[in-house]
Design a protein around this motif. Structure first.
Motif, mmCIF file in Angstrom:
data_model
loop_
_atom_site.group_PDB
_atom_site.id
_atom_site.type_symbol
_atom_site.label_atom_id
_atom_site.label_comp_id
_atom_site.label_asym_id
_atom_site.label_seq_id
_atom_site.Cartn_x
_atom_site.Cartn_y
_atom_site.Cartn_z
ATOM 1 N N MET A 42 0.774 -1.133 -0.015
ATOM 2 C CA MET A 42 0.094 -0.261 0.134
ATOM 3 C C MET A 42 0.888 1.285 0.005
ATOM 4 S SD MET A 42 -2.948 1.548 0.074
ATOM 5 C CE MET A 42 -4.288 0.308 0.436
ATOM 6 N N THR A 43 1.984 1.111 1.065
ATOM 7 C CA THR A 43 2.584 2.301 0.994
ATOM 8 C C THR A 43 3.563 2.703 -0.415
ATOM 9 O OG1 THR A 43 3.178 1.811 3.153
ATOM 10 C CG2 THR A 43 4.585 3.457 2.060
ATOM 11 N N LEU A 44 4.023 1.805 -1.210
ATOM 12 C CA LEU A 44 4.598 1.648 -2.443
ATOM 13 C C LEU A 44 3.680 2.488 -3.397
ATOM 14 C CD1 LEU A 44 6.938 -1.330 -2.709
ATOM 15 C CD2 LEU A 44 7.546 0.992 -2.056
ATOM 16 N N MET A 45 2.354 2.039 -3.366
ATOM 17 C CA MET A 45 1.447 2.388 -4.132
ATOM 18 C C MET A 45 1.112 3.900 -4.000
ATOM 19 S SD MET A 45 -1.424 -0.445 -4.851
ATOM 20 C CE MET A 45 -1.843 -0.908 -3.161
ATOM 21 N N ARG A 46 0.969 4.455 -2.635
ATOM 22 C CA ARG A 46 0.800 5.681 -2.535
ATOM 23 C C ARG A 46 2.014 6.869 -3.064
ATOM 24 N NH1 ARG A 46 -4.147 7.791 -0.897
ATOM 25 N NH2 ARG A 46 -5.256 5.954 0.120
ATOM 26 N N LEU A 47 3.277 5.989 -2.917
ATOM 27 C CA LEU A 47 4.647 6.567 -3.299
ATOM 28 C C LEU A 47 4.731 6.564 -4.884
ATOM 29 C CD1 LEU A 47 6.983 5.506 -0.591
ATOM 30 C CD2 LEU A 47 5.901 7.778 -0.670
ATOM 31 N N ALA A 48 4.233 5.844 -5.600
ATOM 32 C CA ALA A 48 4.221 5.832 -6.866
ATOM 33 C C ALA A 48 3.886 7.013 -7.959
ATOM 34 C CB ALA A 48 3.298 4.535 -7.705
ATOM 35 N N PRO A 49 3.098 7.872 -7.594
ATOM 36 C CA PRO A 49 2.942 9.076 -8.122
ATOM 37 C C PRO A 49 3.927 10.108 -8.207
ATOM 38 C CG PRO A 49 0.827 8.495 -7.398
ATOM 39 C CD PRO A 49 1.901 7.625 -6.505
ATOM 40 N N GLY A 50 4.842 10.091 -6.937
ATOM 41 C CA GLY A 50 5.870 11.109 -6.777
ATOM 42 C C GLY A 50 6.205 11.246 -5.283
ATOM 43 N N ALA A 51 7.217 11.865 -5.150
ATOM 44 C CA ALA A 51 7.659 12.275 -3.844
ATOM 45 C C ALA A 51 6.764 12.776 -3.102
ATOM 46 C CB ALA A 51 8.975 13.077 -3.964
ATOM 47 N N THR A 52 6.426 12.666 -1.928
ATOM 48 C CA THR A 52 5.346 13.234 -0.955
ATOM 49 C C THR A 52 6.125 13.613 0.483
ATOM 50 O OG1 THR A 52 3.235 13.359 -0.144
ATOM 51 C CG2 THR A 52 4.485 11.086 -0.067
ATOM 52 N N SER A 53 5.595 14.244 1.427
ATOM 53 C CA SER A 53 6.177 14.240 2.843
ATOM 54 C C SER A 53 5.521 13.112 3.535
ATOM 55 C CB SER A 53 5.638 15.695 3.280
ATOM 56 O OG SER A 53 4.248 15.750 3.764
ATOM 57 N N GLN A 54 6.352 12.997 4.370
ATOM 58 C CA GLN A 54 6.047 11.922 5.581
ATOM 59 C C GLN A 54 4.674 12.092 6.062
ATOM 60 O OE1 GLN A 54 9.450 10.200 7.286
ATOM 61 N NE2 GLN A 54 8.383 9.818 9.312
ATOM 62 N N ARG A 55 4.469 13.319 6.424
ATOM 63 C CA ARG A 55 3.164 13.735 7.098
ATOM 64 C C ARG A 55 1.936 13.362 6.183
ATOM 65 N NH1 ARG A 55 2.217 17.728 11.216
ATOM 66 N NH2 ARG A 55 4.555 17.594 11.530
ATOM 67 N N GLU A 56 2.322 13.926 4.791
ATOM 68 C CA GLU A 56 1.189 13.723 3.846
ATOM 69 C C GLU A 56 1.056 12.544 3.464
ATOM 70 O OE1 GLU A 56 3.020 15.963 0.781
ATOM 71 O OE2 GLU A 56 1.830 18.013 1.573
ATOM 72 N N LEU A 57 2.080 11.415 3.684
ATOM 73 C CA LEU A 57 1.769 10.107 3.318
ATOM 74 C C LEU A 57 1.126 9.445 4.665
ATOM 75 C CD1 LEU A 57 2.331 7.785 1.615
ATOM 76 C CD2 LEU A 57 4.567 7.435 3.031
ATOM 77 N N ALA A 96 14.121 0.165 -7.429
ATOM 78 C CA ALA A 96 13.709 -1.116 -6.751
ATOM 79 C C ALA A 96 12.311 -1.194 -6.202
ATOM 80 C CB ALA A 96 14.678 -1.451 -5.630
ATOM 81 N N GLY A 97 11.744 -0.227 -5.850
ATOM 82 C CA GLY A 97 10.554 -0.212 -5.163
ATOM 83 C C GLY A 97 9.495 -0.161 -6.276
ATOM 84 N N ARG A 98 9.889 0.653 -7.319
ATOM 85 C CA ARG A 98 8.941 0.239 -8.665
ATOM 86 C C ARG A 98 8.935 -1.033 -9.079
ATOM 87 N NH1 ARG A 98 6.752 5.197 -9.790
ATOM 88 N NH2 ARG A 98 7.904 7.016 -9.196
ATOM 89 N N GLU A 99 10.053 -1.659 -9.216
ATOM 90 C CA GLU A 99 10.009 -3.034 -9.633
ATOM 91 C C GLU A 99 9.118 -3.899 -8.752
ATOM 92 O OE1 GLU A 99 14.061 -4.079 -10.112
ATOM 93 O OE2 GLU A 99 14.525 -2.391 -11.776
ATOM 94 N N ALA A 100 9.569 -3.707 -7.564
ATOM 95 C CA ALA A 100 8.512 -4.479 -6.577
ATOM 96 C C ALA A 100 7.047 -4.253 -6.914
ATOM 97 C CB ALA A 100 8.949 -4.177 -5.191
ATOM 98 N N LEU A 101 6.691 -2.952 -6.885
ATOM 99 C CA LEU A 101 5.288 -2.641 -7.038
ATOM 100 C C LEU A 101 4.813 -3.314 -8.456
ATOM 101 C CD1 LEU A 101 3.079 -1.207 -6.073
ATOM 102 C CD2 LEU A 101 3.629 0.689 -7.215
#
Length: 108
Positions: free
Chosen positions: A1-16, A59-64
């Motif tokens: 789930m976390t990687l899916m949320r990060l896929a569109p681009g960088a975000t702040s830890q608080r926003e995530l 590597a995260g994109r490949e895992a996703l």
């Protein structure tokens, strides 16, 4: 789930944490594991040193991608006997299901 949320681009830890609806301390534990596996990286925001920016790694994109492929295969196996219209109906019904424990009490 976390990687899916990060896929569109960088975000702040608080926003995530807010987007994932998790406590920030829980997110730190999740990010520690992902970072150890080199699936994401955190860095200080140069504009605000108190803020952390989180980003998915290659590597995260490949895992996703591998997870997406596995989910697609499982869906084909589970729903292969349904027509396209039936699959669309099922997806729309499932999209409407909201589980919110605060709105339900035991015994209801």
């Amino acid at each position: 789930m976390t990687l899916m949320r990060l896929a569109p681009g960088a975000t702040s830890q608080r926003e995530l944490a807010a987007a994932m609806e998790v406590d920030p301390s829980q997110l730190v534990a999740i990010l520690n594991e992902l970072e150890s596996a080199e699936l994401c990286e955190r860095r200080r925001d140069p504009a605000d040193r108190r803020r952390h920016i989180v980003e998915i790694t290659p590597a995260g994109r490949e895992a996703l991608e591998r997870v997406d492929e596995a989910v697609s295969e499982a869906e084909r196996e589970l729903f292969g006997d349904l027509t396209d219209a039936e699959q669309a109906l099922l997806r729309s019904l499932l999209d409407r299901v909201v589980v919110d424990p605060s709105t339900h009490e035991c015994g209801e």
